[in-house]
Design an enzyme around this catalytic site. Structure first.
Site, mmCIF file in Angstrom:
data_model
loop_
_atom_site.group_PDB
_atom_site.id
_atom_site.type_symbol
_atom_site.label_atom_id
_atom_site.label_comp_id
_atom_site.label_asym_id
_atom_site.label_seq_id
_atom_site.Cartn_x
_atom_site.Cartn_y
_atom_site.Cartn_z
ATOM 1 N N GLU A 87 0.825 -1.200 0.000
ATOM 2 C CA GLU A 87 0.000 0.000 0.000
ATOM 3 C C GLU A 87 0.864 1.257 0.000
ATOM 4 O OE1 GLU A 87 -1.864 -0.375 3.962
ATOM 5 O OE2 GLU A 87 -0.553 1.303 4.424
ATOM 6 N N CYS A 100 3.494 8.177 1.756
ATOM 7 C CA CYS A 100 3.936 7.145 2.685
ATOM 8 C C CYS A 100 4.125 5.869 1.876
ATOM 9 C CB CYS A 100 2.841 6.980 3.746
ATOM 10 S SG CYS A 100 3.118 5.619 4.868
ATOM 11 N N CYS A 107 5.617 -7.796 6.668
ATOM 12 C CA CYS A 107 6.692 -7.474 7.600
ATOM 13 C C CYS A 107 6.889 -8.661 8.533
ATOM 14 C CB CYS A 107 6.330 -6.240 8.423
ATOM 15 S SG CYS A 107 7.656 -5.727 9.543
ATOM 16 N N CYS A 111 4.882 -6.975 15.249
ATOM 17 C CA CYS A 111 4.366 -6.112 16.319
ATOM 18 C C CYS A 111 2.870 -6.413 16.495
ATOM 19 C CB CYS A 111 4.600 -4.643 15.973
ATOM 20 S SG CYS A 111 6.352 -4.287 15.725
ATOM 21 N N CYS A 114 -0.073 -4.115 15.028
ATOM 22 C CA CYS A 114 0.073 -3.657 13.642
ATOM 23 C C CYS A 114 -0.509 -4.672 12.666
ATOM 24 C CB CYS A 114 1.557 -3.425 13.348
ATOM 25 S SG CYS A 114 1.904 -3.156 11.606
ATOM 26 N N GLY A 155 6.088 -2.762 6.125
ATOM 27 C CA GLY A 155 7.456 -3.243 6.153
ATOM 28 C C GLY A 155 8.377 -2.478 7.081
ATOM 29 N N GLU A 156 9.508 -3.104 7.372
ATOM 30 C CA GLU A 156 10.534 -2.495 8.212
ATOM 31 C C GLU A 156 11.692 -2.075 7.298
ATOM 32 O OE1 GLU A 156 11.271 -1.258 11.112
ATOM 33 O OE2 GLU A 156 13.347 -1.102 10.460
ATOM 34 N N SER A 185 11.199 5.420 9.157
ATOM 35 C CA SER A 185 10.702 4.990 10.461
ATOM 36 C C SER A 185 11.129 3.544 10.694
ATOM 37 C CB SER A 185 9.175 5.096 10.473
ATOM 38 O OG SER A 185 8.650 4.552 11.666
ATOM 39 N N LEU A 209 8.935 3.588 19.348
ATOM 40 C CA LEU A 209 9.295 3.168 20.700
ATOM 41 C C LEU A 209 8.130 2.433 21.378
ATOM 42 C CD1 LEU A 209 11.780 3.448 22.550
ATOM 43 C CD2 LEU A 209 10.714 5.478 23.543
ATOM 44 N N HIS A 210 7.037 3.114 21.555
ATOM 45 C CA HIS A 210 5.766 2.571 22.082
ATOM 46 C C HIS A 210 5.792 2.138 23.542
ATOM 47 C CE1 HIS A 210 4.432 2.931 18.031
ATOM 48 N NE2 HIS A 210 5.109 1.905 17.585
ATOM 49 N N CYS A 327 -0.444 1.930 8.172
ATOM 50 C CA CYS A 327 0.400 0.761 8.330
ATOM 51 C C CYS A 327 -0.227 -0.571 7.925
ATOM 52 C CB CYS A 327 0.890 0.671 9.777
ATOM 53 S SG CYS A 327 2.371 -0.334 9.898
HETATM 54 N N1 SAH Z 1 8.236 -0.774 10.330
HETATM 55 C C1 SAH Z 1 8.445 0.601 10.582
HETATM 56 C C2 SAH Z 1 7.699 1.523 9.634
HETATM 57 C C3 SAH Z 1 6.280 1.158 9.269
HETATM 58 S S1 SAH Z 1 5.105 1.307 10.538
HETATM 59 C C4 SAH Z 1 8.131 0.935 12.032
HETATM 60 O O1 SAH Z 1 7.570 0.085 12.708
HETATM 61 O O2 SAH Z 1 8.493 2.017 12.461
HETATM 62 C C5 SAH Z 1 4.866 3.056 10.693
HETATM 63 C C6 SAH Z 1 4.358 3.472 12.068
HETATM 64 O O3 SAH Z 1 2.998 3.022 12.271
HETATM 65 C C7 SAH Z 1 5.158 2.871 13.209
HETATM 66 O O4 SAH Z 1 5.437 3.848 14.183
HETATM 67 C C8 SAH Z 1 4.211 1.832 13.752
HETATM 68 O O5 SAH Z 1 4.513 1.507 15.086
HETATM 69 C C9 SAH Z 1 2.882 2.510 13.570
HETATM 70 N N2 SAH Z 1 1.718 1.614 13.658
HETATM 71 C C10 SAH Z 1 1.627 0.330 13.314
HETATM 72 N N3 SAH Z 1 0.399 -0.151 13.553
HETATM 73 C C11 SAH Z 1 -0.307 0.859 14.082
HETATM 74 C C12 SAH Z 1 -1.633 0.984 14.567
HETATM 75 N N4 SAH Z 1 -2.482 -0.036 14.537
HETATM 76 N N5 SAH Z 1 -2.018 2.176 15.057
HETATM 77 C C13 SAH Z 1 -1.154 3.224 15.074
HETATM 78 N N6 SAH Z 1 0.113 3.168 14.630
HETATM 79 C C14 SAH Z 1 0.536 1.989 14.142
HETATM 80 FE FE1 SF4 Z 2 6.175 -3.615 13.481
HETATM 81 FE FE2 SF4 Z 2 6.522 -1.640 11.673
HETATM 82 FE FE3 SF4 Z 2 6.552 -4.212 10.922
HETATM 83 FE FE4 SF4 Z 2 4.262 -3.104 11.666
HETATM 84 S S1 SF4 Z 2 5.469 -2.546 9.900
HETATM 85 S S2 SF4 Z 2 5.081 -5.148 12.283
HETATM 86 S S3 SF4 Z 2 4.955 -1.711 13.274
HETATM 87 S S4 SF4 Z 2 7.991 -3.228 12.285
#
Ligand code: SAH
Ligand code: SF4
Length: 346
Positions: A87, A100, A107, A111, A114, A155-156, A185, A209-210, A327
């Protein structure tokens, strides 16, 4: 090669070596300076356009195209040549237009909150597949100029390191984009952050960070078991010392999980000692994670609490919620119920 944007200037010249030497420049200018589709590079002949388009078909086929926020947010689900889906989201603001992009199909980081993490990993994207997302969005944004690129889609990016670095370099060198306008990010791949710091690239780094205690962060971000907060801290400090650039932390506020007074103090300590900026993100609900996002009154209380502790903080306006535009969520929905996307509202 999945995309013509995977070619560098020398490779394009080699491909066109039967043509006069200026031809490669014309094609390059059409692709990079003007962001045209091959069919619209009218400085070259129709037959050459035809041959190029046959050898390098577009990497992106539109599977879904949805608009929200009264037209200010547009999201595409693209199907790649092998059927993998990604996307891309275009967001128009008064002062900038941001795309974006996805750096991987799926990924592997898992997490919990996500949608992309819940769906798992499909494959790496190539440089050209990421650049094509940027170019597609730039054409859709016209007549406004696409000004910012953020790697916050699926993706990361630091788990697809050479591609991320390649894309940033090319956007800088061939599109003139600067550090303020390119944001990566990461979930916190500590050694990759350190490696990135040494590249001397013009970019802004955000770390997701979260949670600022290992127990909670292990639950939200499994990679924390490998690179716990102490290790991540060192990498962040290296980034700041090497690049002299500000760092941002992302924090998706989750009800009762990381929005407590204790979480606030932990975050203020962690971010404060690195003089990092904090970006609070209201959690987007996902099917695989049933805890609610923090109610908005508490979001603002949390922000005030951080400010009182001297932290520079913004609350991110989540665009495109009605189209699951955060995301990977739309792609996750698309895979299951292909026709339900455009009609879904919250
Ligand atoms: N993988 C990278 C970049 C993609 S995610 C990362 O994790 O940073 C981009 C951002 O969206 C990250 O900060 C991620 O933690 C956040 N994100 C993922 N799922 C989410 C959700 N359900 N609600 C809000 N933010 C979310
Ligand atoms: Fe975690 Fe970012 Fe991958 Fe979602 S896209 S699983 S937030 S690393």
């Amino acid at each position: 090669m999945p995309s013509i944007y995977d070619l560098d200037a020398a490779q394009l010249a080699t491909y066109l070596d039967a043509e006069p030497s200026y031809r490669a420049h014309q094609v390059w200018r059409g692709l990079w300076d003007e962001g045209r589709e091959i069919a619209d590079i009218t400085t070259i002949s129709k037959s050459l356009r035809h041959r190029l388009a046959e050898d390098f078909p577009s990497a992106l086929e539109v599977a879904h195209d949805v608009t929200s926020d009264r037209g200010a947010t547009r999201k595409w689900v693209f199907r790649l040549h092998d059927g993998a889906t990604i996307e891309t989201v275009l967001m128009a603001y008064v002062d900038r237009v941001t795309v974006c992009v996805s750096s991987q199909a799926g990924c592997a980081m898992g997490c919990s909150f996500c949608a992309t993490g819940q769906a798992g990993f499909t494959r790496q994207l190539s440089v050209g597949e990421v650049i094509e997302q940027v170019m597609y969005a730039a054409r859709a944004a016209a007549p406004r100029r696409l000004s910012n690129v953020v790697f916050m889609g699926m993706g990361e990016p630091l788990a697809n390191y050479p591609v991320t670095v390649g894309v940033v370099r090319r956007l800088h060198e061939h599109r003139g984009m600067s550090a303020r306008h390119l944001t990566v990010s990461t979930v916190g791949v500590a050694p990759a952050i350190e490696r990135l710091a040494a590249e001397g690239l013009p970019l802004t780094l955000c770390v997701s960070l979260h949670a600022a205690n290992n127990e909670t962060r292990n639950e939200l971000v499994p990679l924390n078991r490998r690179y716990p907060l102490e290790r991540l801290y060192d990498a962040c400090a290296t980034w700041i010392a090497t690049t002299s650039r500000r760092l941002s932390f992302e924090w998706a506020l989750i009800d009762g999980v990381n929005d407590t007074d204790q979480a606030l103090v932990e975050l203020a300590d962690y971010a404060g000692s690195l003089q990092a900026h904090v970006n609070l993100i209201p959690l987007n609900p996902t099917p695989g994670y049933l805890v609610r996002g923090t109610a908005s009154a508490r979001v603002y209380e949390f922000r005030t609490g951080l400010e009182e502790r001297g932290i520079n903080v913004t609350v991110r306006n989540t665009r495109g919620r009605s189209i699951d535009a955060a995301c990977g969520q739309l792609a996750a929905v698309t895979n299951g119920h292909k026709s339900s996307v455009a009609l879904r509202t919250r």
